[in-house]
Design an enzyme around this catalytic site. Structure first.
Site, PDB file in Angstrom:
ATOM      1  CG  ASP A 116      40.275  35.497  28.722  1.00  0.00           C
ATOM      2  OD1 ASP A 116      40.240  34.459  29.788  1.00  0.00           O
ATOM      3  OD2 ASP A 116      39.245  36.187  28.566  1.00  0.00           O
ATOM      4  CD  GLU A 161      36.452  37.325  37.222  1.00  0.00           C
ATOM      5  OE1 GLU A 161      36.561  38.496  37.798  1.00  0.00           O
ATOM      6  OE2 GLU A 161      36.354  37.086  36.050  1.00  0.00           O
TER       7      GLU A 161
HETATM    8  O1  LIG Z   1      34.544  38.952  28.367  1.00  0.00           O
HETATM    9  C1  LIG Z   1      36.003  39.036  28.315  1.00  0.00           C
HETATM   10  C2  LIG Z   1      36.338  37.616  28.500  1.00  0.00           C
HETATM   11  O2  LIG Z   1      35.590  36.880  29.562  1.00  0.00           O
HETATM   12  C3  LIG Z   1      35.770  35.632  29.824  1.00  0.00           C
HETATM   13  O3  LIG Z   1      37.127  35.275  30.485  1.00  0.00           O
HETATM   14  C4  LIG Z   1      36.994  35.383  31.730  1.00  0.00           C
HETATM   15  O4  LIG Z   1      35.969  34.591  32.542  1.00  0.00           O
HETATM   16  C5  LIG Z   1      35.525  33.471  32.075  1.00  0.00           C
HETATM   17  C6  LIG Z   1      34.341  32.963  32.934  1.00  0.00           C
HETATM   18  O5  LIG Z   1      34.583  32.924  34.382  1.00  0.00           O
HETATM   19  C7  LIG Z   1      36.689  32.324  32.594  1.00  0.00           C
HETATM   20  O6  LIG Z   1      36.533  31.081  32.123  1.00  0.00           O
HETATM   21  C8  LIG Z   1      38.087  32.870  31.863  1.00  0.00           C
HETATM   22  O7  LIG Z   1      39.116  32.353  32.477  1.00  0.00           O
HETATM   23  C9  LIG Z   1      38.290  34.369  32.185  1.00  0.00           C
HETATM   24  O8  LIG Z   1      39.241  34.706  31.859  1.00  0.00           O
HETATM   25  C10 LIG Z   1      35.735  34.851  28.439  1.00  0.00           C
HETATM   26  O9  LIG Z   1      36.038  33.362  28.802  1.00  0.00           O
HETATM   27  C11 LIG Z   1      36.378  35.261  27.454  1.00  0.00           C
HETATM   28  O10 LIG Z   1      36.355  34.394  26.436  1.00  0.00           O
HETATM   29  C12 LIG Z   1      36.266  36.600  27.244  1.00  0.00           C
HETATM   30  O11 LIG Z   1      36.823  37.307  26.003  1.00  0.00           O
END
Ligand SMILES: OC[C@H]1O[C@H](O[C@H]2O[C@H](CO)[C@@H](O)[C@H](O)[C@H]2O)[C@H](O)[C@@H](O)[C@@H]1O
Length: 428
Positions: free
Chosen positions: A183, A381
């Site tokens: 995302d 990250e």
């Molecule tokens: O808050 C926005 C989005 O954040 C997350 O996505 C991102 O961080 C996660 C944790 O590291 C990771 O799993 C994901 O791949 C990243 O794109 C969250 O998972 C989203 O649902 C949220 O909308």
């Protein structure tokens, strides 16, 4: 997690879990489903077996309670999952701990998670007269993501003139994009002619049959069958082996592109491959969804494909795409999990050229992480594929440091390429 959350869950957005867990870091202060896969790898390599077991158990309790693992440990994540890696995490944990009692206790829960994907996320694709089952990402909810409410309102408002239905579709596709873990990315953004778009309002995640999702599922079916055999449950083992075979066939018939030698996402609307470079194009190789006798040849073709994309000229690592959309899962960003999926896939193919490339990519990635760490005193990250030691950017929030999966992934690569193998982390 504080006692208050356990005793008064109705006053918190955090979902109570029984054990301690490691968060990704930065703004992410709850567990995340697929991050946990690589975080647990890091814990196992650090001999933190108890913490690892606790984290697996936390995810298992999610399946017991909700029937699936949510995106993350907050109530507002309960209408979507993330890439299905729970069985894979269990594999890593049991491999190191030999804790068959734990496996026996929870095997039915792993089955239950697969039922979620097999009933709620299936699509049918007909190719050369044969209909195949495959999966796609598809959130149940058609409202803005609470954690990014304003962002989603603004994105989807641009479609308001087309009618209310378009708004709901837009919200569902944004949540489905979050379910993919990518995302966001041009992978899910469709221009009018079906090509890649840079505009988030063009999101149509559900239109895509993703190569990596189906590779994860193939691997989960295959592991479940092995688990059942280990526990002498022959009938169940056959049941899952049947699914693994079915998925392998579908992945290779529907997603594999003979000309390019990799697997593409499949566009359900145009009924054809989305023939663009994404790091996910190589994940079926990593999952082992190929006939053993073809593995080395296919591994060689994957290496060739990467070289044709100019991967050697990039100083930082393997990019997610070659398309600079400004989204965080696009060029020039390189995320740790896909470094490992690509590198380990190439390595395991047993093709000499692929293995040399894998080694080169592993060295490049570790060096880039180390350089960034020396300069900033943190792990990030995401990083830049274009420049060694440079952190990534783009998307809807600032770069985060910490960072769970970056630590786990780099430890795994160090273990594979820089350390003599210890007794504790054997490969089966
Ligand atoms: O808050 C926005 C989005 O954040 C997350 O996505 C991102 O961080 C996660 C944790 O590291 C990771 O799993 C994901 O791949 C990243 O794109 C969250 O998972 C989203 O649902 C949220 O909308």
């Amino acid at each position: 997690m504080s006692h208050h959350v356990q005793e008064h869950p109705e006053q918190h957005s955090l979902i109570p879990v029984p054990n301690t867990f490691i968060i990704p870091g930065g703004r992410f202060k709850e567990f995340y489903y697929w991050d946990t896969y690589w975080i647990v790898k890091g814990l196992l390599l650090s001999d933190m077996l108890e913490t690892a077991r606790g984290m697996v158990e936390n995810l298992l309790t999610m399946v017991e309670r909700f029937g699936f693992v949510p995106n993350g440990g907050r109530i507002y994540y309960l209408n979507r999952s993330q890439p299905p890696v729970l069985t894979l995490i269990m594999w890593d944990y049991v491999k190191v701990s030999q804790d068959y009692e734990f496996l026996q206790k929870y095997l039915h829960v792993l089955d239950k998670e697969m039922d979620f994907w097999l009933t709620k996320r299936l699509v049918q694709v007909t190719h050369e007269g044969v209909t195949y089952n495959l999966a796609h990402y598809d959130s149940e909810s058609d409202t803005p993501r609470p954690e990014s409410y304003i962002e989603d309102l603004e994105t989807c408002a641009q479609l308001a003139h087309l009618g209310e239905d378009h708004l709901y579709e837009c919200y569902t596709d944004l949540k489905s994009g979050a379910e993919s873990g990518w995302d966001f990315s041009s992978r899910w953004l469709f221009a009018k002619d079906g090509s890649l778009s840079m505009d988030l309002k063009d999101i149509s995640t559900r239109r895509n049959v993703p190569a990596d999702l189906n590779a994860f599922l193939y691997k989960a079916f295959h592991i479940l069958s092995k688990f059942c055999k280990i526990l002498h449950q022959e009938e169940r083992a056959e049941h899952w082996e049947k699914y693994a075979n079915e998925w392998q066939e579908a992945i290779n018939k529907v997603l594999y592109n003979e000309e390019d030698g990799v697997w593409y996402d499949y566009d359900l609307k145009l009924e054809k491959h989305r023939r663009y470079y994404f790091a996910s194009n190589l994940t079926p190789l990593w999952a082992g969804a190929v006939n053993p006798e073809d593995k080395a040849r296919i591994g060689g073709r994957c290496a060739e494909y990467l070289l044709k994309q100019g991967i050697r000229d990039l100083r930082g690592g393997v990019p997610m795409s070659m398309y600079p959309s400004g989204q965080q899962w696009d060029y020039p960003n390189a995320w740790s999990p896909y470094q490992n999926l690509v590198i380990i896939g190439l390595h395991k193919s047993n093709n000499e050229t692929a293995q040399e490339l894998a080694k080169e990519l592993a060295h490049k990635w570790v060096n880039s992480n180390v350089k960034a760490y020396h300069e900033n005193k943190v792990m990030f990250e995401k990083y830049s594929a274009a420049q060694a030691g440079q952190f990534g950017g783009g998307g809807e929030y600032q770069i985060q440091s910490g960072f769970g999966w970056s630590n786990g992934c780099v430890l795994e690569l160090i273990h594979w390429y820089f350390r003599s193998k210890t007794r504790k982390y054997q490969r089966w």
